[in-house]
Design an enzyme around this catalytic site. Structure first.
Site, short mmCIF file in Angstrom:
data_model
loop_
_atom_site.label_atom_id
_atom_site.label_comp_id
_atom_site.label_asym_id
_atom_site.label_seq_id
_atom_site.Cartn_x
_atom_site.Cartn_y
_atom_site.Cartn_z
N ALA A 18 0.83 -1.20 0.00
CA ALA A 18 0.00 0.00 0.00
C ALA A 18 0.86 1.26 0.00
O ALA A 18 0.54 2.25 -0.68
CB ALA A 18 -0.92 -0.01 1.21
N LEU A 56 20.76 3.51 0.28
CA LEU A 56 21.80 3.70 1.30
C LEU A 56 21.37 4.70 2.37
O LEU A 56 22.22 5.28 3.05
CB LEU A 56 23.09 4.19 0.63
CG LEU A 56 23.60 3.33 -0.54
CD1 LEU A 56 24.77 4.03 -1.23
CD2 LEU A 56 24.02 1.96 -0.04
N ALA A 112 22.87 8.33 2.73
CA ALA A 112 23.96 8.39 1.75
C ALA A 112 23.48 8.31 0.31
O ALA A 112 24.30 8.42 -0.61
CB ALA A 112 24.96 7.27 2.03
N THR A 129 10.15 5.78 8.69
CA THR A 129 9.22 4.74 8.29
C THR A 129 8.62 5.06 6.92
O THR A 129 8.09 6.13 6.71
CB THR A 129 8.07 4.60 9.31
OG1 THR A 129 8.61 4.46 10.61
CG2 THR A 129 7.20 3.40 8.98
N GLY A 153 11.81 4.09 2.23
CA GLY A 153 12.19 3.22 1.13
C GLY A 153 11.05 2.98 0.16
O GLY A 153 11.25 2.95 -1.07
N ASP A 154 9.83 2.85 0.68
CA ASP A 154 8.67 2.65 -0.19
C ASP A 154 8.36 3.91 -0.99
O ASP A 154 7.95 3.84 -2.15
CB ASP A 154 7.45 2.25 0.64
CG ASP A 154 7.65 0.90 1.32
OD1 ASP A 154 8.32 0.03 0.73
OD2 ASP A 154 7.14 0.72 2.45
N GLY A 182 4.98 9.15 10.19
CA GLY A 182 4.15 8.16 9.54
C GLY A 182 4.71 7.68 8.22
O GLY A 182 5.70 8.21 7.72
#
Length: 297
Positions: A42, A213, A216, A241, A244-245, A280
């Site tokens: 999601a 990274l 970085a 959190t 990355g997504d 979030g």
């Protein structure tokens, strides 16, 4: 507009904010608790939709209040949920502790995501109509493999985030075009602690790799090409959190629009930098005008 299908998880994130995360056997007092729609699938769907993609979500939620809210959040962000099924039982949850340095620790309870162990009738047609398929590993592996194989049959590019890190079967890897692990996941998959060595080692498995990274930036390697490192914008993180997504969702949109990889990575890094300055996961993800402004700055 890039047509993107996400096959993956939906979770309600149960987030506790603390000054310092507890050690084993330790009790600490938190300062805030929030429920925030999330799940890697999601999250990537919302990030891609807000970045300007035309996004559909294949997944599962429970017939509980969390499921209703998860579906509503996806729809509010512009994600098509016609293929997000509702099943008996609870929705998936992620129990997250965020410290004052922006770091986090997460325990995921699959819930409804655990029922997503195969493609349902019509799912392959949805995948076949896309430009890109985004996959992660928070749903049962047979469904991930089936999705990747369906994409390969129809000439749809597949991007896999190998999280949570686990051994990847050959039948999945042969159908993946781009693998996007973080440093920890790259090490788990290869046994190599140096990100560059790990990335190059992963080229034995897939044709393209991006290792994220954190602060970085990111490292891109492809068969027959020189490695490319792209720095991340310098920001003070509030909550990492979902960063990355956010990166993967924005990267999918940028690549779908035909941006060169270096530019696409920098654009995705701008999106991730915006997200870590807010609390979030899905709640922190930026919209396209914000990304464009940050990228241009």
């Amino acid at each position: 507009m890039t047509d993107i299908v996400v096959l993956g998880s939906t979770n309600m994130d149960l987030v506790t904010y603390v000054e310092k995360a507890p050690q084993r056997g330790e009790t600490v007092t938190g300062r805030e608790f929030r429920t925030i729609p999330g799940g890697k699938g999601a999250n990537q769907a919302i990030a891609a939709a807000r970045a300007g993609g035309d996004v559909s979500m294949i997944g599962a939620v429970g017939n509980d209040a969390f499921g209703t809210r998860l579906r509503s959040t996806l729809e509010h962000s512009g994600v098509d949920t016609d293929d997000l099924r509702t099943v008996e039982g609870p929705s998936g949850t992620a129990h997250i502790v965020v410290d004052d340095e922006g770091g986090n620790a997460i325990v995921v309870i699959p819930g409804a995501n655990g029922t997503l162990d195969h493609l349902s009738p019509g799912d392959e047609g949805v995948i076949a109509s896309a430009d890109l398929l985004l996959l992660q590993l928070e749903i049962p592996l047979p469904a991930v493999v089936a999705g990747a194989q369906a994409a390969r049959r129809h000439g749809v590019r597949t991007v896999l985030t190998p999280s949570p890190a686990q051994p990847l079967p050959d039948e999945l890897l042969i159908a993946v075009d781009l693998l996007v692990p973080n440093e920890h996941e790259a090490t788990t998959l290869t046994g190599r602690t140096d990100p560059r060595e790990a990335a190059i080692g992963l080229l034995d498995l897939v044709p393209e790799v991006v290792v994220t990274l954190g602060a970085a930036g990111s490292l891109y390697v492809a068969r027959g090409a020189d490695p490319v490192t792209v720095p991340a914008p310098k920001v003070a993180p509030v909550d990492t959190t979902g960063a990355g997504d956010t990166f993967v969702g924005a990267l999918a949109v940028a690549r779908g629009e035909g941006r060169p990889m270096r530019e696409a990575l920098a654009w995705a890094a701008a999106a991730a930098a915006l997200s870590v300055q807010r609390e979030g996961a899905s709640a922190s993800m930026p919209y396209r005008p914000e990304i464009e402004a940050r990228y241009a700055s």
